[in-house]
Design a protein around this motif. Structure first.
Motif, PDB file in Angstrom:
ATOM      1  N   CYS A  42      58.061 -36.773   4.786  1.00 15.59           N
ATOM      2  CA  CYS A  42      58.550 -38.146   4.987  1.00 15.59           C
ATOM      3  C   CYS A  42      58.078 -39.120   3.913  1.00 15.59           C
ATOM      4  O   CYS A  42      58.547 -40.246   3.869  1.00 15.59           O
ATOM      5  CB  CYS A  42      58.122 -38.654   6.359  1.00 15.59           C
ATOM      6  N   GLY A  43      57.135 -38.723   3.051  1.00 21.07           N
ATOM      7  CA  GLY A  43      56.668 -39.574   1.968  1.00 21.07           C
ATOM      8  C   GLY A  43      55.591 -40.566   2.353  1.00 21.07           C
ATOM      9  O   GLY A  43      55.207 -41.400   1.554  1.00 21.07           O
ATOM     10  N   ALA A  44      55.093 -40.508   3.575  1.00 23.04           N
ATOM     11  CA  ALA A  44      54.046 -41.436   4.011  1.00 23.04           C
ATOM     12  C   ALA A  44      52.741 -41.106   3.282  1.00 23.04           C
ATOM     13  O   ALA A  44      52.385 -39.950   3.109  1.00 23.04           O
ATOM     14  CB  ALA A  44      53.845 -41.336   5.516  1.00 23.04           C
ATOM     15  N   GLY A  45      52.046 -42.134   2.857  1.00 20.78           N
ATOM     16  CA  GLY A  45      50.769 -41.939   2.203  1.00 20.78           C
ATOM     17  C   GLY A  45      49.659 -41.836   3.226  1.00 20.78           C
ATOM     18  O   GLY A  45      49.704 -42.436   4.291  1.00 20.78           O
ATOM     19  N   ARG A  46      48.647 -41.064   2.899  1.00 20.75           N
ATOM     20  CA  ARG A  46      47.490 -40.947   3.780  1.00 20.75           C
ATOM     21  C   ARG A  46      46.275 -40.667   2.924  1.00 20.75           C
ATOM     22  O   ARG A  46      46.381 -40.190   1.799  1.00 20.75           O
ATOM     23  CB  ARG A  46      47.674 -39.825   4.801  1.00 20.75           C
ATOM     24  N   ALA A  47      45.106 -40.984   3.460  1.00 21.85           N
ATOM     25  CA  ALA A  47      43.873 -40.680   2.749  1.00 21.85           C
ATOM     26  C   ALA A  47      43.684 -39.174   2.749  1.00 21.85           C
ATOM     27  O   ALA A  47      43.902 -38.503   3.751  1.00 21.85           O
ATOM     28  CB  ALA A  47      42.693 -41.357   3.432  1.00 21.85           C
ATOM     29  N   LYS A  48      43.290 -38.628   1.609  1.00 25.86           N
ATOM     30  CA  LYS A  48      43.086 -37.181   1.503  1.00 25.86           C
ATOM     31  C   LYS A  48      41.702 -36.858   2.073  1.00 25.86           C
ATOM     32  O   LYS A  48      40.689 -37.223   1.498  1.00 25.86           O
ATOM     33  CB  LYS A  48      43.175 -36.753   0.051  1.00 25.86           C
ATOM     34  N   GLN A  49      41.686 -36.227   3.230  1.00 29.97           N
ATOM     35  CA  GLN A  49      40.443 -35.865   3.890  1.00 29.97           C
ATOM     36  C   GLN A  49      40.486 -34.392   4.257  1.00 29.97           C
ATOM     37  O   GLN A  49      41.543 -33.846   4.579  1.00 29.97           O
ATOM     38  CB  GLN A  49      40.252 -36.668   5.180  1.00 29.97           C
ATOM     39  N   ASP A  50      39.322 -33.778   4.220  1.00 24.93           N
ATOM     40  CA  ASP A  50      39.242 -32.398   4.672  1.00 24.93           C
ATOM     41  C   ASP A  50      39.405 -32.379   6.189  1.00 24.93           C
ATOM     42  O   ASP A  50      38.838 -33.201   6.893  1.00 24.93           O
ATOM     43  CB  ASP A  50      37.897 -31.781   4.294  1.00 24.93           C
ATOM     44  N   GLY A  51      40.161 -31.450   6.682  1.00 30.03           N
ATOM     45  CA  GLY A  51      40.331 -31.298   8.119  1.00 30.03           C
ATOM     46  C   GLY A  51      41.585 -31.953   8.671  1.00 30.03           C
ATOM     47  O   GLY A  51      41.929 -31.739   9.818  1.00 30.03           O
ATOM     48  N   VAL A  52      42.291 -32.794   7.910  1.00 33.20           N
ATOM     49  CA  VAL A  52      43.527 -33.390   8.391  1.00 33.20           C
ATOM     50  C   VAL A  52      44.624 -32.351   8.213  1.00 33.20           C
ATOM     51  O   VAL A  52      44.898 -31.897   7.116  1.00 33.20           O
ATOM     52  CB  VAL A  52      43.866 -34.683   7.613  1.00 33.20           C
ATOM     53  N   THR A  53      45.241 -31.963   9.314  1.00 31.73           N
ATOM     54  CA  THR A  53      46.196 -30.865   9.260  1.00 31.73           C
ATOM     55  C   THR A  53      47.649 -31.303   9.426  1.00 31.73           C
ATOM     56  O   THR A  53      48.545 -30.588   9.009  1.00 31.73           O
ATOM     57  CB  THR A  53      45.880 -29.817  10.341  1.00 31.73           C
ATOM     58  N   HIS A  54      47.908 -32.463  10.051  1.00 32.87           N
ATOM     59  CA  HIS A  54      49.273 -32.898  10.324  1.00 32.87           C
ATOM     60  C   HIS A  54      49.480 -34.343   9.869  1.00 32.87           C
ATOM     61  O   HIS A  54      48.555 -35.150   9.902  1.00 32.87           O
ATOM     62  CB  HIS A  54      49.595 -32.815  11.829  1.00 32.87           C
ATOM     63  N   CYS A  55      50.709 -34.671   9.476  1.00 33.98           N
ATOM     64  CA  CYS A  55      51.080 -36.039   9.131  1.00 33.98           C
ATOM     65  C   CYS A  55      51.106 -36.871  10.413  1.00 33.98           C
ATOM     66  O   CYS A  55      51.643 -36.433  11.430  1.00 33.98           O
ATOM     67  CB  CYS A  55      52.454 -36.056   8.460  1.00 33.98           C
ATOM     68  N   ALA A  56      50.551 -38.066  10.359  1.00 30.87           N
ATOM     69  CA  ALA A  56      50.499 -38.925  11.540  1.00 30.87           C
ATOM     70  C   ALA A  56      51.868 -39.497  11.894  1.00 30.87           C
ATOM     71  O   ALA A  56      52.091 -39.913  13.024  1.00 30.87           O
ATOM     72  CB  ALA A  56      49.509 -40.063  11.314  1.00 30.87           C
ATOM     73  N   TYR A  57      52.806 -39.506  10.949  1.00 33.12           N
ATOM     74  CA  TYR A  57      54.106 -40.126  11.184  1.00 33.12           C
ATOM     75  C   TYR A  57      55.180 -39.131  11.604  1.00 33.12           C
ATOM     76  O   TYR A  57      55.929 -39.373  12.535  1.00 33.12           O
ATOM     77  CB  TYR A  57      54.551 -40.885   9.933  1.00 33.12           C
ATOM     78  N   CYS A  58      55.276 -37.998  10.899  1.00 33.53           N
ATOM     79  CA  CYS A  58      56.370 -37.063  11.201  1.00 33.53           C
ATOM     80  C   CYS A  58      55.866 -35.711  11.716  1.00 33.53           C
ATOM     81  O   CYS A  58      56.666 -34.821  11.961  1.00 33.53           O
ATOM     82  CB  CYS A  58      57.233 -36.847   9.961  1.00 33.53           C
ATOM     83  N   SER A  59      54.570 -35.539  11.836  1.00 31.81           N
ATOM     84  CA  SER A  59      53.928 -34.307  12.329  1.00 31.81           C
ATOM     85  C   SER A  59      54.138 -33.114  11.414  1.00 31.81           C
ATOM     86  O   SER A  59      54.063 -31.962  11.844  1.00 31.81           O
ATOM     87  CB  SER A  59      54.406 -33.959  13.742  1.00 31.81           C
ATOM     88  N   PHE A  60      54.406 -33.361  10.129  1.00 36.48           N
ATOM     89  CA  PHE A  60      54.492 -32.265   9.164  1.00 36.48           C
ATOM     90  C   PHE A  60      53.134 -31.578   9.094  1.00 36.48           C
ATOM     91  O   PHE A  60      52.091 -32.218   9.081  1.00 36.48           O
ATOM     92  CB  PHE A  60      54.886 -32.804   7.785  1.00 36.48           C
ATOM     93  N   GLU A  61      53.129 -30.249   9.044  1.00 32.84           N
ATOM     94  CA  GLU A  61      51.873 -29.485   9.042  1.00 32.84           C
ATOM     95  C   GLU A  61      51.406 -29.269   7.598  1.00 32.84           C
ATOM     96  O   GLU A  61      52.030 -28.537   6.836  1.00 32.84           O
ATOM     97  CB  GLU A  61      52.088 -28.143   9.741  1.00 32.84           C
ATOM     98  N   PHE A  62      50.314 -29.944   7.214  1.00 26.71           N
ATOM     99  CA  PHE A  62      49.733 -29.772   5.882  1.00 26.71           C
ATOM    100  C   PHE A  62      49.005 -28.437   5.774  1.00 26.71           C
ATOM    101  O   PHE A  62      49.161 -27.708   4.809  1.00 26.71           O
ATOM    102  CB  PHE A  62      48.716 -30.881   5.571  1.00 26.71           C
TER     103      PHE A  62
END
Length: 80
Positions: A42-62
């Motif tokens: 979805c192109g949403a920006g987020r802080a790059k952190q270890d342990g973040v697995t999903h996008c908060a907006y569209c639930s894309f799995e990182f």
């Protein structure tokens, strides 16, 4: 005969203040930076952190995390 210069208490304090170094060493000067990652879905920006697995907006799995048996910790079997 040489004259010995008597240093006052205030002169000793001034000398110590001039000779002292910064606690923790010298500071490093780095350029400002932002550590971010954009979601490929979805192109949403987020802080790059270890342990973040999903996008908060569209639930894309990182990251897909699969737990396996470790050296000291074993998977639990809850089928009983």
């Amino acid at each position: 005969m040489e004259e010995k210069k008597v240093t006052s208490f205030l002169d000793k304090l001034k000398q110590k203040a001039q000779n002292q170094t910064n606690y923790g060493g010298e500071t490093e000067i780095n350029e400002a930076q932002m550590n971010t990652r954009d979601c490929p879905s979805c192109g949403a920006g987020r802080a790059k952190q270890d342990g973040v697995t999903h996008c908060a907006y569209c639930s894309f799995e990182f990251l897909s995390v699969k737990l396996t048996d470790g050296v000291y910790i074993k998977k639990e079997d809850n089928s009983i």
